[in-house]
Scaffold this motif. Structure first.
Motif, mmCIF file in Angstrom:
data_model
loop_
_atom_site.group_PDB
_atom_site.id
_atom_site.type_symbol
_atom_site.label_atom_id
_atom_site.label_comp_id
_atom_site.label_asym_id
_atom_site.label_seq_id
_atom_site.Cartn_x
_atom_site.Cartn_y
_atom_site.Cartn_z
ATOM 1 N N HIS A 71 58.901 -40.423 104.911
ATOM 2 C CA HIS A 71 57.464 -40.599 104.690
ATOM 3 C C HIS A 71 56.838 -41.243 105.924
ATOM 4 O O HIS A 71 57.447 -42.112 106.561
ATOM 5 N N SER B 255 66.100 -41.702 96.904
ATOM 6 C CA SER B 255 64.849 -40.964 96.715
ATOM 7 C C SER B 255 63.849 -41.766 95.893
ATOM 8 O O SER B 255 62.644 -41.728 96.158
ATOM 9 N N GLU C 13 60.219 -43.371 97.216
ATOM 10 C CA GLU C 13 58.935 -43.130 96.547
ATOM 11 C C GLU C 13 58.255 -44.444 96.168
ATOM 12 O O GLU C 13 57.038 -44.599 96.343
ATOM 13 N N GLU D 176 56.888 -45.944 99.393
ATOM 14 C CA GLU D 176 55.756 -45.163 99.901
ATOM 15 C C GLU D 176 54.501 -45.409 99.069
ATOM 16 O O GLU D 176 53.409 -45.632 99.613
ATOM 17 N N ARG D 177 54.634 -45.423 97.743
ATOM 18 C CA ARG D 177 53.464 -45.628 96.889
ATOM 19 C C ARG D 177 52.927 -47.050 97.028
ATOM 20 O O ARG D 177 51.712 -47.270 97.017
#
Length: 370
Positions: free
Chosen positions: A6, A220, A224, A227-228
């Motif tokens: 990301h 994974s 996430e 990143e969020r």
């Protein structure tokens, strides 16, 4: 070989300057010479770490920095208790001894304490040089490495001495999370949960559903979650860099949490543990005001419990202790303590009318907390 999963940007562009910077999230980034070459070019480096992180990761960073630049290493003592002006002095002494010029870059390799101290030292050295964040804890990756808040603690309060000084980039290497003790990992999860509470209730729902996979540190799912979290923080910081307004919502749980840390003595609870308890306290006050359902507070308590995070104040802390500490918080405005509460799940609001009696009833009545 590194893999970037990301890329985000903190947008701080203005008509007169552009201090925007990237956040890279991936695998084996700390060992990627090409990434460091792109960001640092041929500039000299002051590499700052601590005596826990350096033995694990410093060698791979030194290798990625290459042999063509001058590197000065500074190893600090680990822990919140060492987040002091003396530590800043150690960095400045080393940089001056090696005659680093304004083109040098300070590189922070470690958790939030290392990042905050290094950023503050960079803001002070020669009236300000660049610095790069290499956060190695989950808490630092989703919170302190992004946004430019730097500083040190004082006996009268946490982060009372510091400066806003943005990094030139943030490199988040997921591999560092495998070395984290369970307690440190859970402390970081508290800050992840915060973002769902203040801005994205769908993210909070996802965290409830993904708790088992997060505990297993599945790459994974971690990517996430990070990143969020960083996306929310980047948006808030871009809108309000110096906390003149909306950025204050990022302090959800922190007014209570910082007071817990100070009253107990820095290091007894980890920062994320104190924030976890502070978030529950803020949610309980919000529920007492009718702004969130009480069963939502139960959901929050249950989620934090999955990660073995504290949800009630220390037994030896009184409301008077808490209020006295918060009265000296840097977020006090005109003598009034500012709190971040929930207007509703996923929507934070800034208030300054929370009373000691209200806090005692919502958060210290032990019979009602079981």
């Amino acid at each position: 070989m590194s893999t970037c999963l990301h890329t985000l940007h903190v947008d701080l562009s203005t008509p007169s300057s552009d201090r925007s910077y990237p956040i890279l999230i991936g695998r084996d980034l700390l060992a990627d010479e090409s990434i460091f070459a792109d960001i640092l070019e041929g500039r000299d480096v002051i590499l700052v770490s601590n005596d826990v992180v350096a033995p694990i990761f410093a060698a791979r960073v030194r290798g990625a920095l290459g042999s063509r630049r001058r590197v000065t290493e500074v190893i600090l003592r680990d822990g919140e208790a060492n987040k002091t002006m003396a530590a800043v002095g150690d960095i400045l002494d080393a940089a001056l001894a090696d005659r680093h010029e304004r083109g040098a870059v300070m590189v922070a390799l470690g958790g939030g304490v290392v990042g905050d101290i290094t950023g503050f030292a960079a803001a002070c050295y020669l009236r300000g040089i660049d610095f790069l964040q290499l956060p190695t804890t989950l808490l630092a990756q989703v919170d302190s490495s992004v946004g430019g808040k730097t500083g040190v603690n004082h006996p009268q309060g946490k982060n009372m001495i510091g400066a806003f000084h943005q990094p030139i980039a943030v490199l988040i290497d997921l591999q560092t999370l495998h070395s984290l003790p369970a307690r440190e990992f859970s402390a970081g999860i508290a800050e992840v949960i915060k973002y769902g509470l203040i801005s994205d209730i769908g993210f909070f729902d996802w965290l409830e559903q993904s708790a088992s996979r997060l505990l297993a540190r599945e790459e994974s799912v971690l990517a996430e979650a990070i990143e969020r979290s960083c996306a929310v923080k980047a948006d808030v910081v871009s809108a309000d860099e110096r906390e003149g307004g909306v950025r204050a919502i990022l302090n959800f749980g922190h007014t209570f949490g910082h007071a817990i840390e100070q009253v107990q003595g820095y290091g007894r609870w980890l920062h994320g543990e104190a924030v976890a308890c502070g978030m529950v306290m803020a949610a309980r006050v919000s529920a007492a005001r009718g702004q969130v359902p009480r069963d939502f507070v139960d959901r929050l308590v249950a989620l934090l419990g999955r990660f073995e995070l504290p949800v009630t104040p220390p037994e030896d802390m009184s409301v008077a202790d808490l209020m006295a500490s918060m009265a000296g918080d840097k977020k006090v405005v005109e003598g009034r303590i500012r709190f971040i509460l929930l207007a509703q799940p996923g929507n934070a609001v800034i208030v300054d009318d929370v009373s000691a009696a209200e806090i005692e009833s919502a958060c210290f009545d032990r019979a009602n907390l079981d």
